[in-house]
Scaffold this motif. Structure first.
Motif, mmCIF file in Angstrom:
data_model
loop_
_atom_site.group_PDB
_atom_site.id
_atom_site.type_symbol
_atom_site.label_atom_id
_atom_site.label_comp_id
_atom_site.label_asym_id
_atom_site.label_seq_id
_atom_site.Cartn_x
_atom_site.Cartn_y
_atom_site.Cartn_z
ATOM 1 N N LYS A 71 -3.841 3.390 -0.843
ATOM 2 C CA LYS A 71 -2.394 3.411 -0.661
ATOM 3 C C LYS A 71 -1.834 4.818 -0.864
ATOM 4 N N LEU A 72 -2.351 5.523 -1.894
ATOM 5 C CA LEU A 72 -1.881 6.882 -2.167
ATOM 6 C C LEU A 72 -2.225 7.822 -1.016
ATOM 7 N N GLU B 124 -2.634 6.982 2.133
ATOM 8 C CA GLU B 124 -1.755 6.651 3.256
ATOM 9 C C GLU B 124 -0.383 7.299 3.090
ATOM 10 N N LYS B 125 0.161 7.256 1.870
ATOM 11 C CA LYS B 125 1.460 7.881 1.624
ATOM 12 C C LYS B 125 1.379 9.399 1.768
ATOM 13 N N PHE B 126 0.294 9.985 1.249
ATOM 14 C CA PHE B 126 0.134 11.438 1.290
ATOM 15 C C PHE B 126 0.074 11.939 2.730
ATOM 16 N N ARG B 127 -0.573 11.171 3.591
ATOM 17 C CA ARG B 127 -0.710 11.587 4.992
ATOM 18 C C ARG B 127 0.614 11.580 5.743
ATOM 19 N N ARG B 128 1.595 10.857 5.235
ATOM 20 C CA ARG B 128 2.907 10.815 5.903
ATOM 21 C C ARG B 128 3.799 12.000 5.505
ATOM 22 N N LEU B 129 3.360 12.793 4.532
ATOM 23 C CA LEU B 129 4.148 13.937 4.088
ATOM 24 C C LEU B 129 3.934 15.130 5.016
ATOM 25 N N GLU C 241 5.703 19.244 1.618
ATOM 26 C CA GLU C 241 5.719 18.119 0.683
ATOM 27 C C GLU C 241 4.342 17.904 0.058
ATOM 28 N N LYS C 242 3.301 18.078 0.859
ATOM 29 C CA LYS C 242 1.942 17.951 0.333
ATOM 30 C C LYS C 242 1.646 19.015 -0.714
#
Length: 248
Positions: free
Chosen positions: A80-81, A83-88, A92-93
């Protein structure tokens, strides 16, 4: 290194499931079976391992901690983390990476405090529960359902039906005088669970065992050999100090 039981407990808690709920979903007779798996007392058979993986949405390789020679298996939270990180976006990363670096250099005590603050502030929904402030009652014709109650605004606890206050030190160190606890209404308990009981027109919190009702404070005697004890509910846990009592 984590054990099979550690991994079952980790993913169960990440899914927000109680031991009793997981037991029901995979078709075992009680929460005690799940508890024994998590404590390493015994292990699930092959059929139950498959059911666990289906219900918890994990792979067999993750549950058994076998990944061959090169495969890296991620637990559900790690997936889940990512997946969220890839949307940044790129900037933001970089911010997230910097925060992670800062956390890694903190002392263990500071990490615990930071985690505690974050846990209390994220996804904590406050709801109203019926609240009985005092545990001990006396007098003729006492019935638990007839108690005069207030309301308490407290963090939501899955399965809880009401909140009750603890009087006395018989369950220390688990529950202390002045604590408030969540109760799930039930007339059945498994051995080893802490419940709310009525006897002699008074209400008590005790651990339910094969031998009788046990106080965690060893200075209190075992309660056994009585046929007038009535199970009111199961104690699910403590209410946080931020709860607000609202008088009717």
């Amino acid at each position: 290194m984590s054990t099979l039981g550690d991994r079952i407990k980790l993913v169960r808690e990440q899914k927000g499931l109680l031991q009793s709920q997981l037991a029901s979903l995979i078709g075992v007779k009680s929460s005690g079976v799940i508890s024994n798996w998590e404590k390493g007392i015994n292990k699930p058979d092959a059929d139950k391992i498959v059911k666990l993986c289906e219900v918890l949405d994990i792979s067999v390789s993750y549950l058994l901690n076998y990944h061959g020679k090169s495969q890296l298996e991620l637990d559900p939270l790690e997936k889940k983390l990512i997946e969220k990180f890839r949307r940044l976006d790129v900037n933001e990363k970089k911010v997230v990476d910097s925060i992670l670096d800062s956390i890694l250099v903190l002392s263990e005590e500071k990490k615990k405090n930071l985690l505690s603050e974050a846990t209390n502030s994220v996804n904590e929904k406050l709801i109203m529960y019926t609240y009985a402030q005092h545990m001990a009652y006396a007098g003729e014709g006492f019935y638990f359902d007839d108690l005069s109650t207030d309301l308490i605004e407290a963090p939501e606890y899955p399965g809880a039906d009401f909140v009750i206050g603890v009087n006395g030190d018989s369950m220390e160190p688990t529950y202390s005088d002045g604590d408030n606890v969540y109760i799930k209404k039930t007339c059945e308990l498994n051995y080893g669970e802490v419940g709310l009981f009525v006897m002699d027109n008074s209400a008590y919190i005790k651990e339910y065992t094969k031998e009788g009702l046990v106080s965690h404070n060893k200075s209190y005697p075992l309660i056994a050999g009585r046929d007038d004890i009535r199970i009111i509910g199961k104690v699910l846990g403590k209410v946080s100090k931020k709860a607000k009592i609202i008088r009717k």
